[in-house]
Design a protein around this motif. Structure first.
Motif, mmCIF file in Angstrom:
data_model
loop_
_atom_site.group_PDB
_atom_site.id
_atom_site.type_symbol
_atom_site.label_atom_id
_atom_site.label_comp_id
_atom_site.label_asym_id
_atom_site.label_seq_id
_atom_site.Cartn_x
_atom_site.Cartn_y
_atom_site.Cartn_z
ATOM 1 N N LEU A 368 0.828 -1.212 0.000
ATOM 2 C CA LEU A 368 0.000 0.000 0.000
ATOM 3 C C LEU A 368 0.862 1.261 0.000
ATOM 4 C CD1 LEU A 368 -2.713 -1.086 2.586
ATOM 5 C CD2 LEU A 368 -3.155 -0.583 0.198
ATOM 6 N N CYS A 369 1.919 1.249 0.828
ATOM 7 C CA CYS A 369 2.787 2.431 0.914
ATOM 8 C C CYS A 369 3.493 2.682 -0.417
ATOM 9 C CB CYS A 369 3.819 2.226 2.022
ATOM 10 S SG CYS A 369 3.123 2.249 3.687
ATOM 11 N N ALA A 370 3.961 1.587 -1.054
ATOM 12 C CA ALA A 370 4.645 1.771 -2.334
ATOM 13 C C ALA A 370 3.697 2.332 -3.384
ATOM 14 C CB ALA A 370 5.215 0.426 -2.797
ATOM 15 N N THR A 371 2.491 1.815 -3.413
ATOM 16 C CA THR A 371 1.500 2.298 -4.388
ATOM 17 C C THR A 371 1.162 3.766 -4.150
ATOM 18 O OG1 THR A 371 0.566 0.074 -4.494
ATOM 19 C CG2 THR A 371 -0.776 1.864 -5.365
ATOM 20 N N MET A 372 0.929 4.115 -2.885
ATOM 21 C CA MET A 372 0.547 5.497 -2.577
ATOM 22 C C MET A 372 1.709 6.465 -2.822
ATOM 23 S SD MET A 372 -1.366 6.855 0.852
ATOM 24 C CE MET A 372 -2.629 5.618 0.668
ATOM 25 N N ALA A 373 2.915 6.036 -2.482
ATOM 26 C CA ALA A 373 4.074 6.898 -2.722
ATOM 27 C C ALA A 373 4.269 7.128 -4.219
ATOM 28 C CB ALA A 373 5.323 6.262 -2.115
ATOM 29 N N ALA A 374 4.061 6.081 -5.031
ATOM 30 C CA ALA A 374 4.182 6.251 -6.473
ATOM 31 C C ALA A 374 3.124 7.213 -6.999
ATOM 32 C CB ALA A 374 4.051 4.888 -7.160
ATOM 33 N N GLU A 375 1.895 7.132 -6.476
ATOM 34 C CA GLU A 375 0.836 8.043 -6.897
ATOM 35 C C GLU A 375 1.181 9.487 -6.555
ATOM 36 O OE1 GLU A 375 -1.989 7.596 -8.488
ATOM 37 O OE2 GLU A 375 -1.931 5.418 -8.707
ATOM 38 N N LEU A 376 1.896 9.690 -5.434
ATOM 39 C CA LEU A 376 2.217 11.048 -4.986
ATOM 40 C C LEU A 376 3.581 11.516 -5.473
ATOM 41 C CD1 LEU A 376 0.928 10.746 -1.310
ATOM 42 C CD2 LEU A 376 -0.183 11.923 -3.212
ATOM 43 N N GLY A 377 4.267 10.690 -6.270
ATOM 44 C CA GLY A 377 5.557 11.098 -6.809
ATOM 45 C C GLY A 377 6.691 11.000 -5.818
ATOM 46 N N LEU A 378 6.591 10.155 -4.781
ATOM 47 C CA LEU A 378 7.651 9.967 -3.790
ATOM 48 C C LEU A 378 8.430 8.691 -4.100
ATOM 49 C CD1 LEU A 378 5.566 10.895 -0.610
ATOM 50 C CD2 LEU A 378 7.063 12.381 -1.954
ATOM 51 N N ASN A 379 9.377 8.354 -3.222
ATOM 52 C CA ASN A 379 10.216 7.172 -3.420
ATOM 53 C C ASN A 379 9.455 5.926 -2.981
ATOM 54 O OD1 ASN A 379 12.164 5.215 -3.564
ATOM 55 N ND2 ASN A 379 13.720 6.363 -2.426
ATOM 56 N N PRO A 380 8.998 5.072 -3.903
ATOM 57 C CA PRO A 380 8.201 3.905 -3.502
ATOM 58 C C PRO A 380 9.014 2.845 -2.764
ATOM 59 C CG PRO A 380 8.596 3.886 -5.875
ATOM 60 C CD PRO A 380 9.128 5.174 -5.362
ATOM 61 N N LYS A 381 10.303 2.707 -3.080
ATOM 62 C CA LYS A 381 11.125 1.694 -2.409
ATOM 63 C C LYS A 381 11.311 2.018 -0.932
ATOM 64 C CE LYS A 381 13.693 0.168 -6.484
ATOM 65 N NZ LYS A 381 15.031 -0.034 -7.097
#
Length: 542
Positions: A368-381
């Motif tokens: 969930l965190c990786a998906t949300m970070a990708a949606e917000l343009g942050l570092n998903p890893k």
């Protein structure tokens, strides 16, 4: 007719008797002498006389019967005539009665026709009168229209005079006045524009909240995980109940040795071919289960052997825990994690929280965190790494007075994790100030995973019941064929019968269902009601 037939029959009989006599006479004449012939002739004469007498008698009797029959026929004819006469008279009376009734009805109809004729005449008079009134009103309206046109002309002239006087008084021409008006309107428009800008800003904030919710929902929908619900007991299955005595041992020494070595309680009751292992620590419970499995397979069960097997199983389980952690880290694509943190990740497999497996929960939060970070343009890893480690403080080797969030942050800091991960782990329950952007993401995803419908045991039954009630509510409406709740109950799709529900009724039905859901049900967020009306025509070419 009957008497004639009888007479004919009697005559026939007499003729036949005469013929018979003659034949007899001839035969006697041929065979006998003269005396005999005479005697025969006498007998024939006598017989002819008897036959004549019989015939006369039959004829007389036939005449009497014919007379009697004639009288009977005349009597029956008279009776039949009387019956026909009475019937005819009754029919005539009935017809006269009907004629009288028809005459009465005709009189009533004539009366009604007269009344209706008068009524129609009256209505015609009223219509004529109203036509006269309408004509008068029309004339009046025409006069008023002419008056209004006259007033308009006068008003137009007065307006022109008024404008010219205003120009003289104000000293401004029409163009100058228009310019001042435009300037005034421009200032007013600027004020309105500022208000509109403020409104747009407020709407932007509202849309930002909606967009955030949309990202969360999309993240939930794109992440799916199976949940292994751990209990406080494990069940060990036996091949036969005879093995229970061997496990208990003489005077219970084997089972006492098992409980002392593993720290779990072994419940041997009437349950067929099963032993229940009870303990609060899942790792201890797993060690006890595996140890008992090896002892039963080996067949040598005694205290010394039990201690040896438990120690060996404990060592192998630690290796298995490390293997689980390494496999999880590889599956998640996380690199450079400390060996102790990997071991803690493996220990999560044997820990549950509110009926939700801790390792599965951590994996789900990481995704969930990786998906949300990708949606917000942050570092998903980085977000995925923090999501996997956020509950690491729940599986320490030793008890600590710190909460699991602060203990997890301490462990992450100890084994060299990024400060953003340390802060996210320690702040996901608001026990530490959030200093990095990923910290609120970890907190939100942790709440999403725990509150997701079906994730935890205590809300699963309520969620399923709500879904069933939602579908049953829609199916209670007329014309509804099927109803399906999708997207965890956030959308209700209603399929209606095209023959009973048209397009207009489809809109009314969706509104009615939504209103009923608002009044009768309790649910988080909102429920979208979609009514589907489809007409299908199917033919098969063979």
């Amino acid at each position: 007719m009957d008497s004639t037939i009888i007479i004919i029959i009697a005559a026939g009989i007499a003729v036949m008797a005469a013929i018979v006599g003659l034949l007899v006479g001839r035969s006697i004449t041929q065979k006998s002498n003269v005396d005999v012939e005479k005697k025969a002739e006498e007998e024939v004469s006598k017989k002819l006389a008897d036959a004549q007498a019989t015939a006369d008698k039959l004829i007389a009797e036939a005449k009497r019967n014919a007379d009697n029959a004639k009288k009977d026929k005349e009597l029956s004819a008279k009776e039949h005539f009387i019956q026909l006469k009475s019937k005819h008279e009754a029919e005539v009376a009935e017809r006269n009665k009907k004629v009288v009734e028809k005459e009465g009805q005709l009189k009533v109809l004539q009366t009604e026709v007269s009344a209706r004729t008068s009524e129609i005449a009256k209505k015609e008079n009223d219509i004529t009168k109203k036509e006269g009134e309408v004509t008068a009103l029309k004339d009046n309206l025409n006069k008023q229209l002419e008056l209004v046109n006259t007033k308009n002309e006068q008003l137009k002239q007065s307006h022109e005079i008024f404008v010219s006087k205003l120009e003289q008084i104000s000293g401004l021409t029409k163009e100058d006045a228009k310019k001042e008006l435009v300037d005034s309107m421009t200032k007013e428009a600027e004020s309105d524009a500022l208000a509109l800008t403020k409104t747009l800003i407020d709407e932007a904030k509202s849309k930002a909240n909606k967009e955030a919710k949309k990202i969360i929902i999309q993240t939930i929908q794109r992440t799916a995980a199976e949940n292994a619900i751990e209990n406080t007991v494990s069940v060990f299955n036996l091949d036969s109940d005879e093995q229970k005595g061997q496990i208990i041992g003489r005077e219970g020494r084997n089972i006492r040795a098992l409980e002392a070595a593993t720290g779990c309680e072994f419940v041997v009751d009437d349950t067929p071919e099963a032993i229940i292992i009870s303990g609060y620590d899942p790792i201890r419970r797993e060690i006890a289960r595996l140890s008992l499995q090896r002892l039963v397979a080996d067949g040598r069960i005694h205290p010394a052997r039990i201690e040896e097997v438990v120690a060996k199983t404990h060592k192998q389980l630690q290796e298995h825990i490390l293997e689980i952690g390494e496999r999880t880290v590889i599956d998640m694509g996380i690199q450079g994690l400390h060996q102790e943190l990997i071991r803690y990740v493996g220990r999560m497999r044997f820990r549950s929280s509110y009926g939700q497996n801790l390792l599965q929960h951590s994996r789900e939060v990481a995704n969930l965190c990786a998906t949300m970070a990708a949606e917000l343009g942050l570092n998903p890893k980085l977000a995925k790494r923090a999501g996997l480690l956020h509950d690491i403080g729940k599986v320490p080797d030793e008890e600590s007075e710190l909460s699991h969030a602060l203990l997890g942050a301490k462990l992450c800091e100890k084994y060299g994790e990024h400060p953003a991960i340390v802060n996210a782990v320690g702040a996901h329950h608001d026990e530490m100030e959030m200093k990095y952007v990923i910290s609120p993401i970890i907190q939100a995803c942790d709440a999403i995973s725990g509150a997701r419908p079906g994730a935890r045991r205590e809300i699963m039954e309520g969620y399923l019941q709500r879904i069933k009630d939602l579908e049953a509510l829609a199916q209670a409406f007329d014309g509804v064929d099927k109803a399906y709740a999708i997207q965890a109950g956030r959308e209700l799709r209603v399929i209606v019968e095209a023959d009973k529900i048209d397009d207009k009724k489809s809109e009314e039905l969706s509104f009615a269902i939504s209103q009923k859901i608002e009044k009768e049900m309790t649910y988080p967020g909102q429920v979208k009601v979609t009514v589907i009306r489809e007409k299908r025509s199917v033919s098969v070419a063979r």
